[in-house]
Design a protein around this motif. Sequence first.
Motif, PDB file in Angstrom:
ATOM      1  N   THR A  36      60.576  32.770  90.522  1.00  0.00           N
ATOM      2  CA  THR A  36      59.599  33.456  89.692  1.00  0.00           C
ATOM      3  C   THR A  36      58.290  32.730  89.937  1.00  0.00           C
ATOM      4  O   THR A  36      58.252  31.494  89.929  1.00  0.00           O
ATOM      5  CB  THR A  36      59.962  33.393  88.194  1.00  0.00           C
ATOM      6  N   VAL A  37      57.227  33.477  90.190  1.00  0.00           N
ATOM      7  CA  VAL A  37      55.910  32.882  90.384  1.00  0.00           C
ATOM      8  C   VAL A  37      54.988  33.456  89.329  1.00  0.00           C
ATOM      9  O   VAL A  37      54.778  34.666  89.264  1.00  0.00           O
ATOM     10  CB  VAL A  37      55.361  33.155  91.803  1.00  0.00           C
ATOM     11  N   HIS A  76      55.309  37.271  87.980  1.00  0.00           N
ATOM     12  CA  HIS A  76      55.236  37.477  86.538  1.00  0.00           C
ATOM     13  C   HIS A  76      53.830  37.155  86.060  1.00  0.00           C
ATOM     14  O   HIS A  76      53.269  36.117  86.422  1.00  0.00           O
ATOM     15  CB  HIS A  76      56.243  36.561  85.827  1.00  0.00           C
ATOM     16  N   ILE A  77      53.262  38.049  85.274  1.00  0.00           N
ATOM     17  CA  ILE A  77      51.966  37.805  84.654  1.00  0.00           C
ATOM     18  C   ILE A  77      52.196  37.765  83.146  1.00  0.00           C
ATOM     19  O   ILE A  77      52.615  38.773  82.545  1.00  0.00           O
ATOM     20  CB  ILE A  77      50.925  38.877  85.034  1.00  0.00           C
ATOM     21  N   ALA A  78      51.949  36.596  82.560  1.00  0.00           N
ATOM     22  CA  ALA A  78      52.183  36.403  81.127  1.00  0.00           C
ATOM     23  C   ALA A  78      51.444  37.464  80.325  1.00  0.00           C
ATOM     24  O   ALA A  78      50.289  37.778  80.584  1.00  0.00           O
ATOM     25  CB  ALA A  78      51.735  35.009  80.709  1.00  0.00           C
ATOM     26  N   GLY A 150      65.254  39.361  75.901  1.00  0.00           N
ATOM     27  CA  GLY A 150      66.372  38.658  76.525  1.00  0.00           C
ATOM     28  C   GLY A 150      66.066  38.116  77.913  1.00  0.00           C
ATOM     29  O   GLY A 150      66.842  37.353  78.473  1.00  0.00           O
ATOM     30  N   MET A 151      64.924  38.520  78.488  1.00  0.00           N
ATOM     31  CA  MET A 151      64.547  37.996  79.802  1.00  0.00           C
ATOM     32  C   MET A 151      63.991  36.583  79.638  1.00  0.00           C
ATOM     33  O   MET A 151      63.564  36.200  78.552  1.00  0.00           O
ATOM     34  CB  MET A 151      63.531  38.918  80.476  1.00  0.00           C
ATOM     35  N   THR A 152      63.996  35.833  80.736  1.00  0.00           N
ATOM     36  CA  THR A 152      63.595  34.437  80.686  1.00  0.00           C
ATOM     37  C   THR A 152      62.441  34.165  81.635  1.00  0.00           C
ATOM     38  O   THR A 152      62.444  34.626  82.775  1.00  0.00           O
ATOM     39  CB  THR A 152      64.773  33.532  81.111  1.00  0.00           C
ATOM     40  N   THR A 153      61.460  33.405  81.153  1.00  0.00           N
ATOM     41  CA  THR A 153      60.426  32.837  82.010  1.00  0.00           C
ATOM     42  C   THR A 153      60.180  31.415  81.526  1.00  0.00           C
ATOM     43  O   THR A 153      60.576  31.040  80.424  1.00  0.00           O
ATOM     44  CB  THR A 153      59.097  33.619  81.968  1.00  0.00           C
ATOM     45  N   VAL A 154      59.516  30.640  82.361  1.00  0.00           N
ATOM     46  CA  VAL A 154      59.189  29.252  82.057  1.00  0.00           C
ATOM     47  C   VAL A 154      57.693  29.096  82.305  1.00  0.00           C
ATOM     48  O   VAL A 154      57.143  29.756  83.192  1.00  0.00           O
ATOM     49  CB  VAL A 154      59.993  28.293  82.983  1.00  0.00           C
ATOM     50  N   SER A 155      57.040  28.226  81.568  1.00  0.00           N
ATOM     51  CA  SER A 155      55.589  28.083  81.748  1.00  0.00           C
ATOM     52  C   SER A 155      55.265  27.144  82.912  1.00  0.00           C
ATOM     53  O   SER A 155      54.604  26.138  82.758  1.00  0.00           O
ATOM     54  CB  SER A 155      54.933  27.605  80.456  1.00  0.00           C
ATOM     55  N   LEU A 156      55.758  27.509  84.085  1.00  0.00           N
ATOM     56  CA  LEU A 156      55.459  26.819  85.338  1.00  0.00           C
ATOM     57  C   LEU A 156      54.959  27.852  86.331  1.00  0.00           C
ATOM     58  O   LEU A 156      55.179  29.050  86.156  1.00  0.00           O
ATOM     59  CB  LEU A 156      56.713  26.149  85.901  1.00  0.00           C
ATOM     60  N   TYR A 159      59.237  28.629  90.024  1.00  0.00           N
ATOM     61  CA  TYR A 159      60.492  28.008  89.617  1.00  0.00           C
ATOM     62  C   TYR A 159      61.660  28.948  89.896  1.00  0.00           C
ATOM     63  O   TYR A 159      61.502  30.155  90.010  1.00  0.00           O
ATOM     64  CB  TYR A 159      60.463  27.649  88.131  1.00  0.00           C
ATOM     65  N   MET A 160      62.846  28.330  90.009  1.00  0.00           N
ATOM     66  CA  MET A 160      64.075  29.105  90.165  1.00  0.00           C
ATOM     67  C   MET A 160      64.772  29.125  88.805  1.00  0.00           C
ATOM     68  O   MET A 160      64.696  28.163  88.053  1.00  0.00           O
ATOM     69  CB  MET A 160      64.983  28.468  91.216  1.00  0.00           C
ATOM     70  N   LEU A 161      65.426  30.240  88.523  1.00  0.00           N
ATOM     71  CA  LEU A 161      66.161  30.371  87.268  1.00  0.00           C
ATOM     72  C   LEU A 161      67.645  30.088  87.501  1.00  0.00           C
ATOM     73  O   LEU A 161      68.208  30.545  88.495  1.00  0.00           O
ATOM     74  CB  LEU A 161      66.012  31.789  86.707  1.00  0.00           C
ATOM     75  N   ASN A 162      68.252  29.349  86.589  1.00  0.00           N
ATOM     76  CA  ASN A 162      69.702  29.141  86.662  1.00  0.00           C
ATOM     77  C   ASN A 162      70.438  30.422  86.305  1.00  0.00           C
ATOM     78  O   ASN A 162      71.450  30.755  86.901  1.00  0.00           O
ATOM     79  CB  ASN A 162      70.139  28.013  85.716  1.00  0.00           C
TER      80      ASN A 162
END
Length: 181
Positions: A36-37, A76-78, A150-156, A159-162
Motif C-alpha cells: 500500500t502506498v 491510497h489517499i487518506a 473493516g479495511m486496514t491502512t497504516v500511517s506510513l 508498507y505491506m499488510l499482514n
Amino acid sequence: MASDIWNPDAIKEIVGGWADDDEKDFFKNEKGREFTVGYAERSWPDALEYGFLSANLGGSGKSIYNVQVGDTVYCHIAGYGFVGIGECTSTAVPMKNFKVMVDGASTPVADAPWKSEESKEKLDPNKEVFIEVAWKKYVTDINDGYWEKGMTTVSLVAYMLNDKTTHQKVRDHFGYTDSAD
C-alpha cells in the motif's frame, strides 16, 4: 538510524559503486510483493498521466525505497480511499533523476507540464523521490476512491499488510486480476 545504514546510495558508495544495470540485478524482485502506498497532498491526475508515485524523504517517506520492480502497489489517499492499482516498473529515484515522456521525449519530471503546477511547486526537489508505476486499474477522480468498513491502512508511505483482506477487497472492487492469481 537503520534507514541511514541501509540507504542504497550509501551502500553503493561504500563498496565502490556499480553500474546501473548491475544495480537492477542486485535488487531484482523474483516474486512481486504487494504494497500500500499512501499518496497524500500530491497531484493524482499527474501521477496517472505520467505513471508515478512519489514521497518526501522526511518521516516514513524513505519506505518508498522498499517498493521494487514487479511489486504491486495499491495507492491510497487518506480521506478518499484506494484510487489505483499498478505495478512498480522502476525503483525509487530522486526527483532530479526521474524522467517522464512528454510528446515522445524523455523529460525530467520537474520540467514536464503538470495538470497541477501548484502541486509540483510544493514538492521539495531535494527530498522528493519517485517510483514509476504502470497503472492497471484506477479512478480518475479521487472522490471516487474505494473504502469500506473493516479495511486496514497504516500511517506510513509504503508498507505491506499482514492481513491480505484489504488488498483482496480492493482487487475485487476494481476487477483486477494478474498472472499471479
